[in-house]
Design an enzyme around this catalytic site. Structure first.
Site, mmCIF file in Angstrom:
data_model
loop_
_atom_site.group_PDB
_atom_site.id
_atom_site.type_symbol
_atom_site.label_atom_id
_atom_site.label_comp_id
_atom_site.label_asym_id
_atom_site.label_seq_id
_atom_site.Cartn_x
_atom_site.Cartn_y
_atom_site.Cartn_z
ATOM 1 N N ASP A 212 0.842 -1.194 0.000
ATOM 2 C CA ASP A 212 0.000 0.000 0.000
ATOM 3 C C ASP A 212 0.883 1.252 0.000
ATOM 4 O O ASP A 212 1.373 1.631 1.052
ATOM 5 C CB ASP A 212 -0.991 0.004 1.166
ATOM 6 C CG ASP A 212 -0.407 -0.527 2.477
ATOM 7 O OD1 ASP A 212 0.708 -1.077 2.501
ATOM 8 O OD2 ASP A 212 -1.082 -0.379 3.491
ATOM 9 N N GLU B 152 12.267 0.832 7.390
ATOM 10 C CA GLU B 152 11.177 0.026 6.846
ATOM 11 C C GLU B 152 11.428 -0.333 5.392
ATOM 12 O O GLU B 152 11.066 -1.418 4.927
ATOM 13 C CB GLU B 152 9.887 0.835 6.984
ATOM 14 C CG GLU B 152 8.656 0.208 6.406
ATOM 15 C CD GLU B 152 7.508 1.203 6.305
ATOM 16 O OE1 GLU B 152 6.365 0.780 6.528
ATOM 17 O OE2 GLU B 152 7.757 2.384 5.990
#
Length: 602
Positions: free
Chosen positions: A336, A538
């Protein structure tokens, strides 16, 4: 638990009323039902669907929409909504000024503070994996990353269990590792690599407890939500819990545990097979395969303003709710967001977020993971002596494998491609997901020919060069710079695992050499970022060694659970040979590489 039981009933109603209509393809305006046929994201008015939620999120008093829906209620939900109506009435039905809105929120809600620091009981300062790492810098790095587990370790406070109606967080029984940054809850597919990292750091009982948290939520809701928040109950994520159990079994040889959890793994597979399958035709033959599909109305609560503003592009409420289903389905993918889910009017992926059409795309990775799950379940049921269920899952696995081969494999291109059921064609764009069947071993061709074909594909896409040198500081998610975080120039840890371990699993010498080179590049980039900033990210920028990636809906996050887990996996495989060294590919003559949008075969 009354509130959670209501949520359970709602979730089962939402998903299982849709289950009867899953084997269809309605590529019309009625694809998702009318807006009044969709249920809200969750039962809670404050956390999922209310005038109060709308007004707060649209006011921008919190730059990150997630901040508000992570708060704890000081009063009952009904009282807060009643008090808010009184406040709004005092402004003739208009939204109160931001200072008054902030004051109201502070009076009736507070920061959640739902988690407590927790020390894993089996944590050790010097896990055995460090003995397998030759390079001194990497050995010290692994010790530092091991200590990060304690930094990320949390347990849900008992107050959440005792007063579930006051929190958006869902209680789970065991300690776990949060991913990091703004992500302060248990997530689904992140956890696979977190569990693997814990197992490699000798934290066996902790890893089992984390898996048990996932299984607890599957038992509670019939599926594992995107994350352990009520506002995530509208969707799941890639189904990785069976693979987590496989990792635990491989590390411990504890088949009694496998037998114990089989009913839950069986029920999760049933959820995907009853709620996420779509039937379509290719070349006159019918196929039933999995896709991501998260039907509920309204914006994602944790990204409410962003979704609402994007939906303003559409004219009718039906079109807006159609978009909300597609965007939630995109969040269910774990990617996403990405141009991978865009279908423009001419059928390409060169669009914007309002072009998202996730449920119309049959993904390579999802079907490959489900194939691997079915094969594991078949093997385990056979070992348990349940021949009926063993045969059932073997048939499912075989059917999925044949479909992956016939629908997705392109021998002319040397990779597997998502299938567009809107336009009945392959999505011939580069994404790392195009090689996931290597990782799940979802192919029935000779390993030598598959490895050769995929290496040729990676050369054609300039991921590697003709001499098999590596072109980037990690394999980019795509080659299209769309501004979304799951696109160029970003590289994500799980995708590095897919491509690198997939190549390695072919057991072909050249493919394994390329896998090691890609692993070395990734490790050096991660190490550089950690050495210079004392952080793990991340995601990473493939054009700037050691630097975080960007784009998307939120600022770059640090921590980071799955990043650390993948590093431990690579060090476990190649720690005896890899070493730290200069590895910024821009110094090797690739600094002027321009990402191209390749539409192969046209």
């Amino acid at each position: 638990m009354r509130f959670h039981l209501l949520v359970v009933c709602l979730v089962h109603f939402v998903y299982y009323t849709h289950a009867n209509n899953q084997e269809f393809v309605h590529l019309t305006r009625g694809f998702y039902q009318e807006s009044n046929g969709l249920k809200p994201s969750c039962q809670s008015k404050i956390y999922c669907e209310s005038e109060f939620l709308h007004d707060v999120q649209m006011s921008k008093i919190y730059p990150d929409s997630k901040t508000f829906v992570d708060k704890k209620l000081k009063s009952t939900e009904s009282e807060i909504l009643r008090k808010y109506k009184t406040l709004k009435d005092s402004y003739n039905g208009n939204v109160p000024p931001n200072d008054q809105l902030t004051k109201f929120v502070d009076e009736y809600l507070e920061d959640g503070d739902e988690l407590e620091e927790w020390s894993p009981p089996d944590f050790t300062e010097t896990p055995s994996i460090t003995n397998r790492i030759r390079d001194k810098n990497y050995k010290q790095w692994s010790l530092g990353l091991n200590r990060v587990w304690k930094t990320l370790a949390r347990k849900v406070k008992d107050d959440v269990k005792e007063h579930p109606d006051k929190y958006s967080l869902i209680w789970t029984p065991n300690g776990f590792a949060i991913p990091g940054g703004r992500f302060r809850e248990l997530y689904y597919w992140d956890t696979y690599w977190i569990v693997n990292g814990m197992l490699l750091c000798d934290m066996t009982s902790t890893a089992r407890g984390v898996i048990d948290n996932i299984l607890y939520l599957v038992k509670l809701f019939g599926f594992m939500p995107n994350g352990a928040r009520v506002y995530y109950l509208n969707r799941s994520q890639p189904p990785m819990v069976t693979l987590m159990v496989a990792s635990y079994y491989k590390a411990t040889n504890d088949f009694d545990y496998v037998k114990k959890v089989m009913p839950v793994l069986d029920s999760e597979f049933k959820f995907w097979s009853e709620n996420r399958m779509v039937t379509f035709e290719k070349n006159g033959k019918s196929y039933t395969m999995a896709r991501f599909y998260a039907p509920s109305r309204g914006p994602r609560p944790e990204s409410y303003r962003e979704d609402y503003e994007t939906a303003e592009h559409f004219k009718t409420e039906e079109e807006k709710n159609d978009f909300y289903v597609k965007i939630k389905s995109g969040a269910e993918t774990g990617w996403d967001f990405s141009s991978r889910w865009f279908i423009t009017s001419n059928g390409s992926d060169r669009g914007v977020l309002s072009d998202i059409h996730t449920p119309h795309i049959v993904p390579v990775d999802l079907n490959s993971i489900l194939h691997a799950n079915a094969l594991l379940l078949s093997t385990w049921y056979s070992k348990m002596g349940d021949t009926n269920k063993a045969q059932k899952y073997y048939t499912i696995a075989t059917n999925l494998l044949n479909s992956i081969q016939e629908v997705m494999w392109r021998p002319d291109l040397g990779a597997w491609f998502d299938w567009d059921i809107m336009n009945n064609k392959s999505r011939e764009y580069f994404f790392v997901s195009n090689v996931v069947p290597l990782w799940t071993e979802s192919y029935n061709m000779p390993k030598k020919s598959v490895a050769s074909a995929v290496l040729g594909y990676l050369r054609d896409q300039h991921i590697i060069e003709p001499d098999y040198s590596v072109n980037f500081n990690g394999t980019p998610t795509s080659l299209y710079a769309s501004s979304q975080q799951w696109d160029f120039p970003n590289a994500w840890p799980p995708l590095q695992a897919f491509i690198i371990q997939g190549l390695d699993k072919t057991q072909q010498k050249l493919a394994q050499q390329v896998a090691q080179k890609l692993a070395e590049v990734w490790l050096r980039s991660n190490y550089k970022g950690f050495a210079e900033k004392s952080m793990m990210f991340e995601k990473y920028d493939v054009l700037a060694s050691g630097e975080t990636g960007g784009g998307g809906e939120y600022t770059p996050q640090t921590g980071f659970g799955w990043t650390n887990g993948v590093v431990f996996e690579f060090l476990n495989r190649w720690g005896d040979t890899v070493s730290n060294g200069t590895n910024d590919v821009r110094s090797q003559g690739y600094s002027h590489y321009t990402p191209v949008h390749r539409n192969l075969g046209t």
